[in-house]
Scaffold this motif. Structure first.
Motif, PDB file in Angstrom:
ATOM      1  N   VAL A   1      50.008  46.621  41.435  1.00 55.82           N
ATOM      2  CA  VAL A   1      48.798  46.846  42.065  1.00 55.82           C
ATOM      3  C   VAL A   1      48.622  46.283  43.635  1.00 55.82           C
ATOM      4  O   VAL A   1      48.891  45.043  43.591  1.00 55.82           O
ATOM      5  CB  VAL A   1      47.455  46.347  41.152  1.00 55.82           C
ATOM      6  N   ASN A   2      48.446  47.052  44.454  1.00 58.05           N
ATOM      7  CA  ASN A   2      48.202  46.424  45.735  1.00 58.05           C
ATOM      8  C   ASN A   2      49.368  45.365  46.277  1.00 58.05           C
ATOM      9  O   ASN A   2      49.242  44.570  46.770  1.00 58.05           O
ATOM     10  CB  ASN A   2      47.124  45.624  46.100  1.00 58.05           C
ATOM     11  N   GLY A   3      50.591  45.781  45.611  1.00 56.20           N
ATOM     12  CA  GLY A   3      51.837  44.909  46.066  1.00 56.20           C
ATOM     13  C   GLY A   3      52.117  43.991  45.128  1.00 56.20           C
ATOM     14  O   GLY A   3      52.853  43.216  45.337  1.00 56.20           O
ATOM     15  N   ILE A   4      51.174  43.458  44.117  1.00 61.08           N
ATOM     16  CA  ILE A   4      51.143  42.546  43.249  1.00 61.08           C
ATOM     17  C   ILE A   4      51.478  42.884  41.991  1.00 61.08           C
ATOM     18  O   ILE A   4      51.098  43.880  41.362  1.00 61.08           O
ATOM     19  CB  ILE A   4      49.979  41.585  43.231  1.00 61.08           C
ATOM     20  N   ARG A   5      52.579  42.230  41.396  1.00 63.56           N
ATOM     21  CA  ARG A   5      53.080  42.567  40.132  1.00 63.56           C
ATOM     22  C   ARG A   5      52.463  41.746  39.030  1.00 63.56           C
ATOM     23  O   ARG A   5      52.213  40.694  39.020  1.00 63.56           O
ATOM     24  CB  ARG A   5      54.751  42.337  39.825  1.00 63.56           C
TER      25      ARG A   5
END
Length: 253
Positions: A123-127
Motif C-alpha cells: 500500500v502506497n509503496g509499503i509492504r
C-alpha cells in the motif's frame, strides 16, 4: 532519514523512515486513558493529520478495541489526507466504514487474520505482512487480532497488537527467526515466563519496545523488564526514538 518511532499511548506508534510513514494503533479513543495519552493539542493534530503527524501513508489498527482504534478518528485523519489508506481486521474496517461513510470504502482494506498464515499487501509503496494471532482463547476469543510485520525500505518492524503468547501460531507464520529490526511487543512477552523464553530463544528483534503498560503498573513492569532485558518500556506519550542499524535505541529530545 533514519528509522524513527514516536510513542503515542497504549500500543500506538508512528514509524517514519525515508521509505514512508506508518501509524499503528495510534488513533485510539478514551479507552486508552489508563495507559496515558498525549496532550489534547497533540491528539487533535494526530486526528486531523497536522504536523508532526502529517504525511502518513498507511494507518493500521490491529483490532477494533477502543484503546487501539477509534473509527471516527481514523475517518477524520483520512479526510485530512487523501493519500492515506487504512488497513485492519474485517471487524474494524466495518466499523470504520460505518463512521466514515461508504465513500471511504475504497480507502480501507480488510486483512482477514488467519492464525499461522502470513499474507502480504503493498500500500502506497509499503509492504505490510500480516497474520492472525489470538487475542484470547476464552476472553476476547471472538476479537480478530492482527500481527503485523511492516517493511520500510530495508527495515522491518514487528507489532503484535494484543496477541497472546502463542508460539505455535507464531512459528506457523514464520515469525521466530525473522530477526526483525524492531519489535513492538505487549509487555507480557517480556514479563511472563513463556514470553521471556520465546523472546530470548526465537523472536530476538534487534531492538525491542514494550507497550500496553498501564499507568498504575508502570513501576512494577518497568523494573521487571529492566531486571533481565534491554528492551525499552514505552510509558511516555510523545517520546521519540531513533533506531540505529545495529539495533541501538537513541532517545530523541
Amino acid at each position: 532519514m533514519p528509522l524513527q518511532l514516536t510513542y503515542l499511548g497504549c500500543e500506538g506508534v508512528l514509524l517514519r523512515s525515508a521509505a514512508g510513514s506508518v501509524l499503528i494503533d495510534g488513533l485510539f479513543g478514551e479507552e486508552a486513558a489508563p495507559f496515558a495519552m498525549p496532550p489534547a493539542a497533540d491528539r487533535d493534530a494526530l486526528r486531523h493529520a497536522r504536523p508532526p503527524f502529517d504525511g502518513v501513508d498507511v494507518v493500521i489498527a490491529t483490532h477494533y478495541h477502543g484503546d487501539h482504534f477509534d473509527p471516527a478518528a481514523v475517518a477524520d485523519h483520512l479526510r485530512a489526507r487523501r493519500r492515506t489508506r487504512f488497513l485492519s481486521t474485517p471487524q474494524a474496517v466495518e466499523r470504520f466504514i460505518d463512521a466514515a461513510g461508504p465513500a471511504f470504502a475504497d480507502r480501507a482494506q480488510a486483512l482477514p487474520p488467519v492464525e499461522g498464515v502470513r499474507e502480504a499487501v503493498e500500500v502506497n509503496g509499503i509492504r505490510v505482512e500480516y497474520f492472525g494471532l489470538s487475542h484470547g482463547k476464552v476472553n476476547y476469543a471472538d476479537v480478530e487480532n492482527l500481527g503485523i510485520l511492516v517493511r520500510l525500505g530495508d527495515r522491518s518492524i514487528l507489532h503484535l497488537g494484543d496477541g497472546i503468547i502463542d508460539e505455535k501460531s507464531l512459528r506457523a507464520a514464520g515469525i521466530p527467526g525473522e530477526a526483525a529490526d524492531v519489535g513492538v511487543l505487549p509487555y507480557w512477552f517480556l514479563t511472563y515466563p513463556f514470553g521471556k523464553r520465546l523472546l530470548q530463544q526465537s523472536l530476538q528483534p534487534r531492538a525491542t519496545f514494550a507497550v500496553h503498560i498501564r499507568v498504575g503498573e508502570r513501576e512494577q513492569i518497568v523494573n521487571e523488564i529492566a531486571s533481565w532485558s534491554s528492551a525499552v518500556p514505552l510509558t511516555e506519550p510523545m517520546s521519540r526514538h531513533r533506531i540505529a542499524a545495529d539495533g541501538r535505541i537513541i532517545r530523541e529530545e
